[in-house]
Structures are given as structure tokens and as C-alpha cells.
Write an enzyme that holds these catalytic residues in place. Structure first.
Site, PDB file in Angstrom:
ATOM      1  N   SER A 187       0.818  -1.213   0.000  1.00 19.07           N
ATOM      2  CA  SER A 187       0.000   0.000   0.000  1.00 19.07           C
ATOM      3  C   SER A 187       0.855   1.267   0.000  1.00 19.07           C
ATOM      4  CB  SER A 187      -0.859  -0.008   1.260  1.00 19.07           C
ATOM      5  OG  SER A 187      -1.360   1.280   1.534  1.00 19.07           O
ATOM      6  N   GLU A 202       0.303   3.602   1.736  1.00 19.95           N
ATOM      7  CA  GLU A 202       0.356   4.033   3.140  1.00 19.95           C
ATOM      8  C   GLU A 202       1.761   3.786   3.729  1.00 19.95           C
ATOM      9  OE1 GLU A 202      -2.224   5.626   4.621  1.00 19.95           O
ATOM     10  OE2 GLU A 202      -1.529   5.600   6.688  1.00 19.95           O
ATOM     11  N   TYR A 206      -1.393   0.473  10.675  1.00 17.14           N
ATOM     12  CA  TYR A 206      -1.653  -0.220   9.401  1.00 17.14           C
ATOM     13  C   TYR A 206      -0.451  -0.073   8.464  1.00 17.14           C
ATOM     14  CZ  TYR A 206      -3.619  -0.815   4.670  1.00 17.14           C
ATOM     15  OH  TYR A 206      -3.833  -1.194   3.363  1.00 17.14           O
ATOM     16  N   LYS A 243       1.883  -3.023   7.002  1.00 17.81           N
ATOM     17  CA  LYS A 243       2.043  -3.245   5.558  1.00 17.81           C
ATOM     18  C   LYS A 243       3.522  -3.202   5.157  1.00 17.81           C
ATOM     19  CE  LYS A 243      -1.980  -3.909   3.513  1.00 17.81           C
ATOM     20  NZ  LYS A 243      -2.286  -5.153   2.800  1.00 17.81           N
ATOM     21  N   HIS A 290      -7.604   3.156  -4.309  1.00 17.12           N
ATOM     22  CA  HIS A 290      -8.482   2.855  -5.435  1.00 17.12           C
ATOM     23  C   HIS A 290      -9.872   2.542  -4.915  1.00 17.12           C
ATOM     24  CE1 HIS A 290      -5.948  -0.568  -4.364  1.00 17.12           C
ATOM     25  NE2 HIS A 290      -7.033  -1.309  -4.506  1.00 17.12           N
TER      26      HIS A 290
HETATM   27  P1  NAP Z   1     -11.450  -4.552   1.899  1.00 14.16           P
HETATM   28  O1  NAP Z   1     -12.599  -4.233   0.996  1.00 14.16           O
HETATM   29  O2  NAP Z   1     -11.450  -4.022   3.289  1.00 14.16           O
HETATM   30  O3  NAP Z   1     -11.336  -6.154   1.956  1.00 14.16           O
HETATM   31  C1  NAP Z   1     -10.535  -6.790   2.900  1.00 14.16           C
HETATM   32  C2  NAP Z   1     -10.727  -8.285   2.775  1.00 14.16           C
HETATM   33  O4  NAP Z   1      -9.910  -8.941   3.769  1.00 14.16           O
HETATM   34  C3  NAP Z   1     -12.169  -8.760   3.023  1.00 14.16           C
HETATM   35  O5  NAP Z   1     -12.451  -9.819   2.161  1.00 14.16           O
HETATM   36  C4  NAP Z   1     -12.101  -9.246   4.450  1.00 14.16           C
HETATM   37  O6  NAP Z   1     -13.072 -10.211   4.778  1.00 14.16           O
HETATM   38  C5  NAP Z   1     -10.716  -9.879   4.454  1.00 14.16           C
HETATM   39  N1  NAP Z   1     -10.209 -10.115   5.801  1.00 14.16           N
HETATM   40  C6  NAP Z   1     -10.092  -9.210   6.798  1.00 14.16           C
HETATM   41  N2  NAP Z   1      -9.592  -9.805   7.897  1.00 14.16           N
HETATM   42  C7  NAP Z   1      -9.400 -11.113   7.597  1.00 14.16           C
HETATM   43  C8  NAP Z   1      -8.953 -12.234   8.321  1.00 14.16           C
HETATM   44  N3  NAP Z   1      -8.578 -12.136   9.589  1.00 14.16           N
HETATM   45  N4  NAP Z   1      -8.893 -13.423   7.694  1.00 14.16           N
HETATM   46  C9  NAP Z   1      -9.297 -13.541   6.402  1.00 14.16           C
HETATM   47  N5  NAP Z   1      -9.729 -12.517   5.657  1.00 14.16           N
HETATM   48  C10 NAP Z   1      -9.797 -11.312   6.256  1.00 14.16           C
HETATM   49  O7  NAP Z   1     -10.074  -4.094   1.243  1.00 14.16           O
HETATM   50  P2  NAP Z   1      -9.739  -3.780  -0.296  1.00 14.16           P
HETATM   51  O8  NAP Z   1      -9.966  -2.325  -0.532  1.00 14.16           O
HETATM   52  O9  NAP Z   1     -10.378  -4.771  -1.164  1.00 14.16           O
HETATM   53  O10 NAP Z   1      -8.152  -3.969  -0.293  1.00 14.16           O
HETATM   54  C11 NAP Z   1      -7.564  -5.228  -0.603  1.00 14.16           C
HETATM   55  C12 NAP Z   1      -6.137  -5.256  -0.097  1.00 14.16           C
HETATM   56  O11 NAP Z   1      -5.389  -4.221  -0.696  1.00 14.16           O
HETATM   57  C13 NAP Z   1      -5.992  -5.042   1.403  1.00 14.16           C
HETATM   58  O12 NAP Z   1      -4.888  -5.806   1.850  1.00 14.16           O
HETATM   59  C14 NAP Z   1      -5.690  -3.564   1.532  1.00 14.16           C
HETATM   60  O13 NAP Z   1      -4.986  -3.327   2.729  1.00 14.16           O
HETATM   61  C15 NAP Z   1      -4.825  -3.374   0.293  1.00 14.16           C
HETATM   62  N6  NAP Z   1      -4.839  -2.030  -0.280  1.00 14.16           N
HETATM   63  C16 NAP Z   1      -6.017  -1.421  -0.587  1.00 14.16           C
HETATM   64  C17 NAP Z   1      -6.005  -0.165  -1.195  1.00 14.16           C
HETATM   65  C18 NAP Z   1      -7.297   0.539  -1.558  1.00 14.16           C
HETATM   66  O14 NAP Z   1      -7.236   1.760  -1.800  1.00 14.16           O
HETATM   67  N7  NAP Z   1      -8.422  -0.156  -1.650  1.00 14.16           N
HETATM   68  C19 NAP Z   1      -4.787   0.453  -1.495  1.00 14.16           C
HETATM   69  C20 NAP Z   1      -3.603  -0.206  -1.182  1.00 14.16           C
HETATM   70  C21 NAP Z   1      -3.634  -1.457  -0.588  1.00 14.16           C
HETATM   71  P3  NAP Z   1     -14.560  -9.794   5.301  1.00 14.16           P
HETATM   72  O15 NAP Z   1     -15.360  -9.549   4.072  1.00 14.16           O
HETATM   73  O16 NAP Z   1     -14.953 -10.986   6.085  1.00 14.16           O
HETATM   74  O17 NAP Z   1     -14.393  -8.546   6.125  1.00 14.16           O
HETATM   75  N1  GDD Z   2     -12.419   7.180   6.271  1.00 15.12           N
HETATM   76  C1  GDD Z   2     -12.571   8.515   6.406  1.00 15.12           C
HETATM   77  N2  GDD Z   2     -13.712   8.990   6.951  1.00 15.12           N
HETATM   78  N3  GDD Z   2     -11.573   9.327   6.004  1.00 15.12           N
HETATM   79  C2  GDD Z   2     -11.763  10.661   6.112  1.00 15.12           C
HETATM   80  C3  GDD Z   2     -12.933  11.202   6.638  1.00 15.12           C
HETATM   81  C4  GDD Z   2     -13.964  10.336   7.098  1.00 15.12           C
HETATM   82  O1  GDD Z   2     -15.005  10.737   7.585  1.00 15.12           O
HETATM   83  N4  GDD Z   2     -12.821  12.562   6.614  1.00 15.12           N
HETATM   84  C5  GDD Z   2     -11.635  12.843   6.077  1.00 15.12           C
HETATM   85  N5  GDD Z   2     -10.983  11.691   5.765  1.00 15.12           N
HETATM   86  C6  GDD Z   2      -9.644  11.611   5.185  1.00 15.12           C
HETATM   87  C7  GDD Z   2      -8.674  10.705   5.953  1.00 15.12           C
HETATM   88  O2  GDD Z   2      -8.141  11.389   7.077  1.00 15.12           O
HETATM   89  C8  GDD Z   2      -7.651  10.420   4.855  1.00 15.12           C
HETATM   90  O3  GDD Z   2      -6.709  11.461   4.788  1.00 15.12           O
HETATM   91  C9  GDD Z   2      -8.469  10.427   3.567  1.00 15.12           C
HETATM   92  O4  GDD Z   2      -9.741  11.011   3.907  1.00 15.12           O
HETATM   93  C10 GDD Z   2      -8.694   9.049   2.959  1.00 15.12           C
HETATM   94  O5  GDD Z   2      -9.196   8.214   3.980  1.00 15.12           O
HETATM   95  P1  GDD Z   2      -9.705   6.725   3.645  1.00 15.12           P
HETATM   96  O6  GDD Z   2     -10.709   6.759   2.565  1.00 15.12           O
HETATM   97  O7  GDD Z   2     -10.085   6.080   4.939  1.00 15.12           O
HETATM   98  O8  GDD Z   2      -8.410   6.030   2.993  1.00 15.12           O
HETATM   99  P2  GDD Z   2      -6.885   5.969   3.480  1.00 15.12           P
HETATM  100  O9  GDD Z   2      -6.084   6.799   2.523  1.00 15.12           O
HETATM  101  O10 GDD Z   2      -6.741   6.249   4.903  1.00 15.12           O
HETATM  102  O11 GDD Z   2      -6.550   4.425   3.268  1.00 15.12           O
HETATM  103  C11 GDD Z   2      -6.941   3.740   2.068  1.00 15.12           C
HETATM  104  O12 GDD Z   2      -5.911   3.819   1.119  1.00 15.12           O
HETATM  105  C12 GDD Z   2      -4.690   3.137   1.478  1.00 15.12           C
HETATM  106  C13 GDD Z   2      -3.710   3.346   0.334  1.00 15.12           C
HETATM  107  O13 GDD Z   2      -3.144   4.609   0.404  1.00 15.12           O
HETATM  108  C14 GDD Z   2      -7.278   2.305   2.457  1.00 15.12           C
HETATM  109  O14 GDD Z   2      -7.879   1.667   1.375  1.00 15.12           O
HETATM  110  C15 GDD Z   2      -6.032   1.524   2.839  1.00 15.12           C
HETATM  111  O15 GDD Z   2      -6.363   0.136   3.022  1.00 15.12           O
HETATM  112  C16 GDD Z   2      -5.013   1.670   1.708  1.00 15.12           C
HETATM  113  O16 GDD Z   2      -3.843   0.946   1.985  1.00 15.12           O
END
Ligand code: NAP
Ligand code: GDD
Length: 336
Positions: free
Chosen positions: A127, A129, A150, A154, A180
Site C-alpha cells: 500500500s 500508506e 496499518y 504493511k 483505489h
Molecule cells: P477490503 O474491501 O477491506 O477487503 C478486505 C478483505 O480482507 C475482506 O475480504 C475481508 O473479509 C478480508 N479479511 C479481513 N480480515 C481477515 C482475516 N482475519 N482473515 C481472512 N480474511 C480477512 O479491502 P480492499 O480495498 O479490497 O483492499 C484489498 C487489499 O489491498 C488489502 O490488503 C488492503 O490493505 C490493500 N490495499 C487497498 C487499497 C485501496 O485503496 N483499496 C490500497 C492499497 C492497498 P470480510 O469480508 O470478512 O471482512
Molecule cells: N475514512 C474517512 N472517513 N476518512 C476521512 C474522513 C472520514 O469521515 N474525513 C476525512 N478523511 C480523510 C482521511 O483522514 C484520509 O486522509 C483520507 O480522507 C482518505 O481516507 P480513507 O478513505 O479512509 O483512505 P486511506 O487513505 O486512509 O486508506 C486507504 O488507502 C490506502 C492506500 O493509500 C485504504 O484503502 C487503505 O487500506 C489503503 O492501503
């Protein structure tokens, strides 16, 4: 013979898109699903119903379940997407976050090694992050200075993937993905929270939305584009680490302005700032430079920032207005 892919986190946003894309490419797709008190397979129900995906109960905190599923599936590739993926929540449950986000990669990689499955390819969902407080733009070589539990977890996952690649010659790659989003995004992430609230406000179902830091900037792409990149990374002939991003960033305020504007509303009239949504530490700006994956693998995002917003709004509108016959649903003209 069909390639076999095992996805942890298959019920999540990314897992569901990745499963669909892999099936289109002829893979047999399996997933690890954890036991939950309510059913969380909404994003993959159609794939389960038509038999194109098979899931096994397991949990990333339980190495025995990982071993059992690896032995049963014998995957050609493991995509480790499972995580406690909410950055703010990781400050509340840091120990659990580390157990799942940092230790699951160790558990899976070591299980593959001990089971003599070193030819199985391993993808680590790393990530942006991990860059934390390093200034933008960020590339593969940018100093990694995570500022959340987190992000720290990661970072361990990122390094252990490199260690197994270098130490044991395993095909283990990190995709360092920037934020994303999509209609399937979890409802507590800021984009989905804003889109859902704005649509509900437009429909008279909600009066306002409470948000935290509006000044943070993120490089937001579409999850479907990013899962396409993940497959390219794993089908490449060499294991490496790759930044995946759009190269464009926007503040949370700007995202909210665009969404409310799209619906003919003024964001400022409906947003309340609440301390509940600020984090102890914040990543101020994430902006990725994905030159490497673009030059070597030819990956480019197809969906623009505007396209992402439109997709999310139309889908939320549909969710909030359509009860029964989804097939006949059409976006109202002012949404198009
Ligand atoms: P998400 O929607 O939160 O999905 C997380 C998945 O992990 C869900 O299927 C969840 O299952 C499963 N999970 C959580 N705890 C678990 C456990 N203890 N054992 C088995 N499965 C478990 O996340 P996502 O947005 O699809 O992201 C996918 C991956 O990419 C994650 O590793 C995230 O950290 C990473 N990532 C995401 C982003 C982003 O912007 N989306 C960016 C960079 C990296 P449940 O459905 O049961 O909760
Ligand atoms: N969630 C959330 N809720 N975020 C808020 C809010 C709120 O009400 N108000 C402001 N924010 C700001 C957060 O402080 C952060 O700066 C930004 O919005 C994005 O927050 P999130 O959507 O929670 O995403 P993230 O950037 O913290 O984390 C996501 O992206 C990472 C990759 O950069 C997650 O998907 C992570 O799993 C992923 O690794």
C-alpha cells in the site's frame, strides 16, 4: 491446464474485481472466506451462484487454516489481499492489525516454503500508506516512513515478500497500490461515505455528513483498473515491486465538491467537521508515479477521476432508489 488462483480477501472490494478478471482470463479461482455472523459475500454472490468461484473457510490469523487451504487448492498463484484495511481503525486495534496485516504474509510465505510449494507465485497487496510522511510524488524507491499501525504492518509485509524472493528464489511481488475506489468500496472509506451521503441528501433521506480532515490529498484510481495491473504484475516473467497509481491527486474537499456539484448541490451546505474522524497521525499527501509499470508492462489506468465519481454516484443512486427490478434501472438524465 487452467491456472489455479487462490485469493485471500476475496469478499472485499479488490477480491471481487480480481476474481472476475481472473475468471475472464481462464483461471480457476478459489478464495479464503472467514466466518462472520452475518453473510459478507455480497460482492461475489453472482460468482458463487454460477459456480465460477469456490471458497473455503479460513482466517489469516489461523495458520492451520492457511495450510489446509493451500494443500487442498494447490494454487499456481496466491493473491494475498486479506487485511484489516482501515487506517483509522488500525489506531484502535493495532495489535490485531499487526497480526493480520503483517503476520499473514509471513504465515503464507513460510507455509508455501515448508509445504514445498516454492513454485507457487505470491502477490502481496502492499500500500502507498507505507510511504507515510515522505513527500509526494512517491515511486518504488521513495523512503518508506509509515505513520499508522496499518502502514507499519504493511511495511513488514512488503519487506518479508522481498526477503522470501531474495532468500528462497520465490516468485514474490509487491504491488504498491495507491488508493483505489469503486461502487464496491466499503462504506466507511471517505469516497464511498461522501458519495452515499450526497445521494441520500439529494433524495431527502439524510440532512448532512460528518467528515474529518478535508485537506488530505489522495491519488484515487478505479479498483477495476488496479486489479488489471495486479494480474499483469503476476503474469510478468520476473518478480518485482511495482507502484500502481494515476499520477493525479485531489484533496478530500475537492472530491466532495465534485460529488455534490454533480448532483446540483453545494458541499459546504452539508458537510460538518467532526473530531471523531481525524487520526492521531495523518498521511498528508499521496501521489504515485507509476512510470515503471507503464514503461515495462504497458499498464495505464482507463478510468479517469471524473469517470470514477460518475460510476460511484450512479451506483449509489441505484442502490438508494431501486428495490426490486434492477434490470430496468436507468440513471436519471441529470446524472449522466
Ligand atoms: P477490503 O474491501 O477491506 O477487503 C478486505 C478483505 O480482507 C475482506 O475480504 C475481508 O473479509 C478480508 N479479511 C479481513 N480480515 C481477515 C482475516 N482475519 N482473515 C481472512 N480474511 C480477512 O479491502 P480492499 O480495498 O479490497 O483492499 C484489498 C487489499 O489491498 C488489502 O490488503 C488492503 O490493505 C490493500 N490495499 C487497498 C487499497 C485501496 O485503496 N483499496 C490500497 C492499497 C492497498 P470480510 O469480508 O470478512 O471482512
Ligand atoms: N475514512 C474517512 N472517513 N476518512 C476521512 C474522513 C472520514 O469521515 N474525513 C476525512 N478523511 C480523510 C482521511 O483522514 C484520509 O486522509 C483520507 O480522507 C482518505 O481516507 P480513507 O478513505 O479512509 O483512505 P486511506 O487513505 O486512509 O486508506 C486507504 O488507502 C490506502 C492506500 O493509500 C485504504 O484503502 C487503505 O487500506 C489503503 O492501503
Amino acid at each position: 491446464m487452467d491456472k489455479r488462483a487462490l485469493i485471500t480477501g476475496i469478499t472485499g472490494q479488490d477480491g471481487s474485481y480480481l476474481a472476475e478478471l481472473l475468471i475472464e482470463r481462464g483461471y480457476k479461482v478459489y478464495g479464503i472466506q472467514r466466518r462472520t455472523s452475518t453473510i459478507v459475500t455480497e460482492r461475489i454472490n453472482s460468482l458463487l451462484d454460477n459456480g465460477s468461484v469456490e471458497t473455503f473457510y479460513g482466517d489469516l490469523s489461523d495458520v492451520n487454516s492457511i495450510i489446509r487451504v493451500l494443500k487442498e487448492v494447490k494454487p499456481d498463484i496466491v493473491f494475498n489481499l486479506g487485511a484489516m484495511s482501515h487506517v483509522k481503525v488500525s489506531f484502535d486495534i493495532p495489535d490485531y492489525t499487526v497480526q493480520i496485516v503483517a503476520l499473514a504474509p509471513v504465515r503464507i510465505l513460510e507455509s508455501l516454503r515448508l509445504l514445498d510449494m516454492k513454485d507457487t507465485r505470491y502477490y502481496q497487496a502492499s500500500s502507498s500508506e507505507i510511504f507515510g510522511s515522505s513527500s509526494a510524488p512517491q515511486v518504488e524507491t521513495t523512503t518508506m516512513l509509515p505513520v499508522s499501525p496499518y502502514g507499519c504492518a504493511k511495511l513488514l509485509g512488503y519487506h518479508i515478500t522481498r526477503v522470501y524472493r531474495a532468500g528462497y528464489g520465490m516468485f514474490a511481488s509487491n504491488g504498491i497500490l495507491f488508493n483505489h475506489e469503486s461502487p464496491r468500496r466499503g462504506e466507511t472509506f471517505v469516497t464511498k461515505k461522501i458519495v452515499r451521503a450526497a445521494v441520500r441528501i439529494k433524495l431527502g433521506k439524510q440532512k448532512s455528513v460528518k467528515l474529518g480532515n478535508l485537506d488530505a490529498k489522495r491519488d484515487w484510481g478505479h479498483a477495476r483498473d488496479y486489479m488489471r495491473a495486479v494480474i499483469m504484475i503476476m503474469e510478468h516473467d520476473k518478480p518485482e515491486d511495482w507502484v500502481v497509481a494515476t499520477g493525479e491527486y485531489h484533496s478530500v474537499r475537492e472530491f466532495a465538491d465534485r460529488v455534490f456539484d454533480y448532483l446540483g448541490l453545494r458541499a459546504d451546505d452539508y458537510i460538518e467537521i467532526s473530531g471523531d474522524y481525524f487520526r492521531p497521525n495523518e498521511v498528508p499527501e499521496l501521489l504515485g508515479d507509476s512510470k515503471k509499470i507503464s514503461d515495462i508492462l504497458g499498464w495505464h489506468p482507463d478510468i479517469t477521476f471524473e469517470g470514477l465519481i460518475k460510476d460511484m454516484i450512479e451506483s449509489a443512486w441505484k442502490e438508494e432508489t431501486v428495490a426490486v427490478n434492477q434490470a430496468q434501472w436507468r440513471a436519471p438524465s441529470y446524472l449522466r
